[in-house]
Design an enzyme around this catalytic site. Sequence first.
Site, PDB file in Angstrom:
ATOM      1  N   VAL A  23       0.984  -1.292   0.288  1.00  0.00           N
ATOM      2  CA  VAL A  23      -0.008   0.090   0.046  1.00  0.00           C
ATOM      3  C   VAL A  23       0.733   1.278  -0.050  1.00  0.00           C
ATOM      4  O   VAL A  23       0.673   2.009  -0.841  1.00  0.00           O
ATOM      5  CB  VAL A  23      -0.872  -0.035   1.077  1.00  0.00           C
ATOM      6  CG1 VAL A  23      -1.842   1.293   1.257  1.00  0.00           C
ATOM      7  CG2 VAL A  23      -2.003  -1.221   1.113  1.00  0.00           C
ATOM      8  N   PRO A  43      10.728  -0.405   9.456  1.00  0.00           N
ATOM      9  CA  PRO A  43      12.069  -1.281   9.976  1.00  0.00           C
ATOM     10  C   PRO A  43      12.372  -2.388   8.901  1.00  0.00           C
ATOM     11  O   PRO A  43      13.653  -2.559   8.698  1.00  0.00           O
ATOM     12  CB  PRO A  43      11.270  -1.974  11.105  1.00  0.00           C
ATOM     13  CG  PRO A  43       9.917  -1.722  11.304  1.00  0.00           C
ATOM     14  CD  PRO A  43       9.672  -0.809  10.261  1.00  0.00           C
ATOM     15  N   PRO A 227     -39.430  20.633 -16.496  1.00  0.00           N
ATOM     16  CA  PRO A 227     -40.306  20.831 -15.453  1.00  0.00           C
ATOM     17  C   PRO A 227     -39.648  20.710 -13.987  1.00  0.00           C
ATOM     18  O   PRO A 227     -40.247  20.994 -12.869  1.00  0.00           O
ATOM     19  CB  PRO A 227     -41.337  19.710 -15.654  1.00  0.00           C
ATOM     20  CG  PRO A 227     -40.620  18.671 -16.488  1.00  0.00           C
ATOM     21  CD  PRO A 227     -39.743  19.317 -17.396  1.00  0.00           C
ATOM     22  N   ASP A 250     -36.416  32.243 -13.276  1.00  0.00           N
ATOM     23  CA  ASP A 250     -37.696  31.985 -12.800  1.00  0.00           C
ATOM     24  C   ASP A 250     -37.797  31.353 -11.337  1.00  0.00           C
ATOM     25  O   ASP A 250     -37.216  30.405 -11.101  1.00  0.00           O
ATOM     26  CB  ASP A 250     -38.715  31.214 -13.544  1.00  0.00           C
ATOM     27  CG  ASP A 250     -39.226  32.190 -14.622  1.00  0.00           C
ATOM     28  OD1 ASP A 250     -40.225  31.828 -15.151  1.00  0.00           O
ATOM     29  OD2 ASP A 250     -38.538  32.974 -14.948  1.00  0.00           O
ATOM     30  N   LYS A 272     -41.812  35.945 -10.648  1.00  0.00           N
ATOM     31  CA  LYS A 272     -42.709  36.671 -10.580  1.00  0.00           C
ATOM     32  C   LYS A 272     -44.057  35.773  -9.522  1.00  0.00           C
ATOM     33  O   LYS A 272     -44.084  34.927  -9.618  1.00  0.00           O
ATOM     34  CB  LYS A 272     -43.490  37.112 -12.029  1.00  0.00           C
ATOM     35  CG  LYS A 272     -42.525  37.564 -12.753  1.00  0.00           C
ATOM     36  CD  LYS A 272     -43.133  37.487 -14.236  1.00  0.00           C
ATOM     37  CE  LYS A 272     -43.066  36.452 -14.824  1.00  0.00           C
ATOM     38  NZ  LYS A 272     -41.662  36.158 -15.812  1.00  0.00           N
ATOM     39  N   GLY A 303     -38.629  27.821 -16.768  1.00  0.00           N
ATOM     40  CA  GLY A 303     -39.320  26.545 -16.579  1.00  0.00           C
ATOM     41  C   GLY A 303     -40.079  25.967 -17.615  1.00  0.00           C
ATOM     42  O   GLY A 303     -40.717  26.775 -18.356  1.00  0.00           O
ATOM     43  N   GLY A 304     -39.823  24.632 -17.750  1.00  0.00           N
ATOM     44  CA  GLY A 304     -40.660  23.978 -18.924  1.00  0.00           C
ATOM     45  C   GLY A 304     -39.883  24.289 -20.291  1.00  0.00           C
ATOM     46  O   GLY A 304     -38.837  24.350 -20.457  1.00  0.00           O
ATOM     47  N   ASP A 305     -41.094  24.868 -21.332  1.00  0.00           N
ATOM     48  CA  ASP A 305     -40.647  25.150 -22.464  1.00  0.00           C
ATOM     49  C   ASP A 305     -40.848  26.796 -22.574  1.00  0.00           C
ATOM     50  O   ASP A 305     -41.978  27.264 -22.067  1.00  0.00           O
ATOM     51  CB  ASP A 305     -41.526  24.620 -23.708  1.00  0.00           C
ATOM     52  CG  ASP A 305     -41.164  24.943 -25.038  1.00  0.00           C
ATOM     53  OD1 ASP A 305     -40.314  24.350 -25.442  1.00  0.00           O
ATOM     54  OD2 ASP A 305     -41.671  25.846 -25.424  1.00  0.00           O
ATOM     55  N   THR A 333     -41.980  20.417 -21.724  1.00  0.00           N
ATOM     56  CA  THR A 333     -43.088  21.287 -21.132  1.00  0.00           C
ATOM     57  C   THR A 333     -43.719  20.663 -19.867  1.00  0.00           C
ATOM     58  O   THR A 333     -43.612  19.445 -20.077  1.00  0.00           O
ATOM     59  CB  THR A 333     -44.233  21.834 -21.981  1.00  0.00           C
ATOM     60  OG1 THR A 333     -44.838  22.536 -21.457  1.00  0.00           O
ATOM     61  CG2 THR A 333     -44.657  20.494 -22.502  1.00  0.00           C
ATOM     62  N   ALA A 334     -44.182  21.330 -18.948  1.00  0.00           N
ATOM     63  CA  ALA A 334     -45.073  20.564 -17.695  1.00  0.00           C
ATOM     64  C   ALA A 334     -45.979  19.591 -18.220  1.00  0.00           C
ATOM     65  O   ALA A 334     -45.817  18.295 -17.595  1.00  0.00           O
ATOM     66  CB  ALA A 334     -45.588  21.764 -16.966  1.00  0.00           C
ATOM     67  N   MET A 385     -51.475  26.306 -14.732  1.00  0.00           N
ATOM     68  CA  MET A 385     -51.746  27.394 -13.755  1.00  0.00           C
ATOM     69  C   MET A 385     -53.413  27.367 -13.273  1.00  0.00           C
ATOM     70  O   MET A 385     -54.038  28.269 -13.357  1.00  0.00           O
ATOM     71  CB  MET A 385     -51.585  28.813 -14.078  1.00  0.00           C
ATOM     72  CG  MET A 385     -50.001  29.203 -14.471  1.00  0.00           C
ATOM     73  SD  MET A 385     -49.685  30.606 -15.342  1.00  0.00           S
ATOM     74  CE  MET A 385     -49.634  29.918 -17.054  1.00  0.00           C
TER      75      MET A 385
HETATM   76  N1  SAH Z   1     -43.346  27.555 -19.770  1.00  0.00           N
HETATM   77  C1  SAH Z   1     -43.734  26.483 -18.750  1.00  0.00           C
HETATM   78  C2  SAH Z   1     -45.039  26.801 -18.072  1.00  0.00           C
HETATM   79  C3  SAH Z   1     -44.933  28.049 -17.364  1.00  0.00           C
HETATM   80  S1  SAH Z   1     -46.533  28.446 -16.732  1.00  0.00           S
HETATM   81  C4  SAH Z   1     -43.912  24.912 -19.378  1.00  0.00           C
HETATM   82  O1  SAH Z   1     -43.769  25.027 -20.630  1.00  0.00           O
HETATM   83  O2  SAH Z   1     -44.063  24.114 -18.519  1.00  0.00           O
HETATM   84  C5  SAH Z   1     -46.447  27.773 -15.028  1.00  0.00           C
HETATM   85  C6  SAH Z   1     -47.163  26.569 -14.924  1.00  0.00           C
HETATM   86  O3  SAH Z   1     -46.656  25.482 -15.339  1.00  0.00           O
HETATM   87  C7  SAH Z   1     -47.403  26.483 -13.424  1.00  0.00           C
HETATM   88  O4  SAH Z   1     -48.616  27.131 -12.752  1.00  0.00           O
HETATM   89  C8  SAH Z   1     -48.043  24.871 -13.630  1.00  0.00           C
HETATM   90  O5  SAH Z   1     -49.091  24.742 -13.778  1.00  0.00           O
HETATM   91  C9  SAH Z   1     -47.102  24.338 -14.739  1.00  0.00           C
HETATM   92  N2  SAH Z   1     -46.011  23.759 -14.207  1.00  0.00           N
HETATM   93  C10 SAH Z   1     -44.722  24.020 -14.490  1.00  0.00           C
HETATM   94  N3  SAH Z   1     -43.748  23.218 -14.120  1.00  0.00           N
HETATM   95  C11 SAH Z   1     -44.658  22.046 -13.249  1.00  0.00           C
HETATM   96  C12 SAH Z   1     -44.278  21.078 -12.451  1.00  0.00           C
HETATM   97  N4  SAH Z   1     -43.058  20.673 -12.113  1.00  0.00           N
HETATM   98  N5  SAH Z   1     -45.395  20.405 -11.777  1.00  0.00           N
HETATM   99  C13 SAH Z   1     -46.660  20.753 -12.050  1.00  0.00           C
HETATM  100  N6  SAH Z   1     -46.837  21.977 -12.783  1.00  0.00           N
HETATM  101  C14 SAH Z   1     -45.835  22.608 -13.383  1.00  0.00           C
END
Ligand code: SAH
Length: 463
Positions: A23, A43, A227, A250, A272, A303-305, A333-334, A385
């Site tokens: 080692v 030693p 998401p 965001d 926001k 978030g998402g697209d 997208t979500a 939403m």
């Molecule tokens: N551009 C985003 C949407 C933005 S609007 C997309 O394409 O997903 C924000 C909404 O997206 C939230 O109020 C919710 O309804 C949804 N959302 C985003 N991420 C989410 C998640 N991980 N789980 C559930 N809903 C989600």
Amino acid sequence: MDYLPIFVDLKGRKVLVVGAGDVAARKVSLLLRAGARVSVVAPDMSDAVSALNADGKIDFVKAVYNNSQLTECALAIAATNNMAVNRQVSEDAQQYGVLVNVADAPELCTFILPSIVDRSPVMVAVSTGGASPTLGRLLRARLETMIPASYGRLAELTRRFRDPVKQRFKTMTQRRRFWENVIQGQVAELVYANKDQQAEQALQAAIDQADSRELSEGEVYLVGAGPGDPDLLTFRALRLMQQADVVLYDRLVSPKILDLVRREAEQIYVGKKRSFHAVRQEEINHQLIDLAKQGKRVLRLKGGDPFIFGRGGEEIAGLADEGIPFQVVPGVTAAAGCASYAGIPLTHRDYAQSVIFVTGQLKDGTVDLQWQTLAQPRQTVVVYMGLAGLDIICSKLIEQGVSPDMPAALVQQGTTPSQRVFTGTLSTLNALVAQHEVHAPTLLIIGEVVQLHERLNWFNPQE
Ligand code: SAH
């Protein structure tokens, strides 16, 4: 962070190794590669250590350990098969302020040796902090295959040109971009192809020809972060995240995803609150323009697209007007993410031939949708939403003739470890959700396909 990774320059510095078995021999070889002056105390010595000694590479002290041997040491390593000795070395070293490593005894170490991928001068170190050496080794093996042997030569080449590049380009941004182009472009390809001389000429030509103005031009990347689960990012998103100077993100962008943004990038939170966005949106649009005009590479992470209920279109309209370069990267997208992770196919030959995405929240804060369109049969309705308007949405659809027994699901924080799925019907979902503490964001899915959740549900992070 349990350990701070650092790279230590040991050239010509004394390191004490206590023990001279196999080692110890492995550790000695490693230290010698780093140019250390290794003093081995024991030693007796094993064949491996004896060979090193015969070659004059180490200073062998045939003796039992005593603390005076620690003087002037940069590091100490104890690798004897006698735990009491190892412990003594650890205690003494700590008393003298010498960093110490004890083989196979993490509790006695003040430093640990990582697994390494050596492409000197490029060095990659992997550690699991002692939690799983096997995982560390597997990771290292994977990195070995990912990092071409020629990276070392590429780094050597760039080292030789650091000064000329510094003289040619005045700002750090210009230099960084210049090097990024070199390392991702033709110069690097030539090195990989073992054409080092041509690579050097190409690099010189690049220095002579590069346009400083172009290297300081700002740009905006509008990137969909998906998401929540970082594994759902696209390769392109990740690449742009790694080269941004500043990121505007965001509320929906998870900390795990932000962790993947280039460390040095400035982070600006522009989240926001619901129904408050009109004014703030204007501000964000302007901020993007201002930052890009300062020559920054601006990552607008959403978030998402970005083009699905993301106001992405509004944000880049101003950039287009100003002639600022931008690119848009789609994200999961979500609806797609939540549906997959909840085991609810959005379309299905037996249940739904179309899917419709709507927002439950209009600009003025009301819920006023094309109820008749949403009430069509053999269709899945996904409401973004939709939590605040859940009650209204369900009753309006029933009013339009949809069965009160139509299955509906609310997916909370889909694709993340906090994901929860509530399923019911148009007449029961609201009451069901009201009984639980629900956390935003949530997505509402209405349609026959929701009944498949029971059979296809595969992602249960809470269990
Ligand atoms: N551009 C985003 C949407 C933005 S609007 C997309 O394409 O997903 C924000 C909404 O997206 C939230 O109020 C919710 O309804 C949804 N959302 C985003 N991420 C989410 C998640 N991980 N789980 C559930 N809903 C989600």
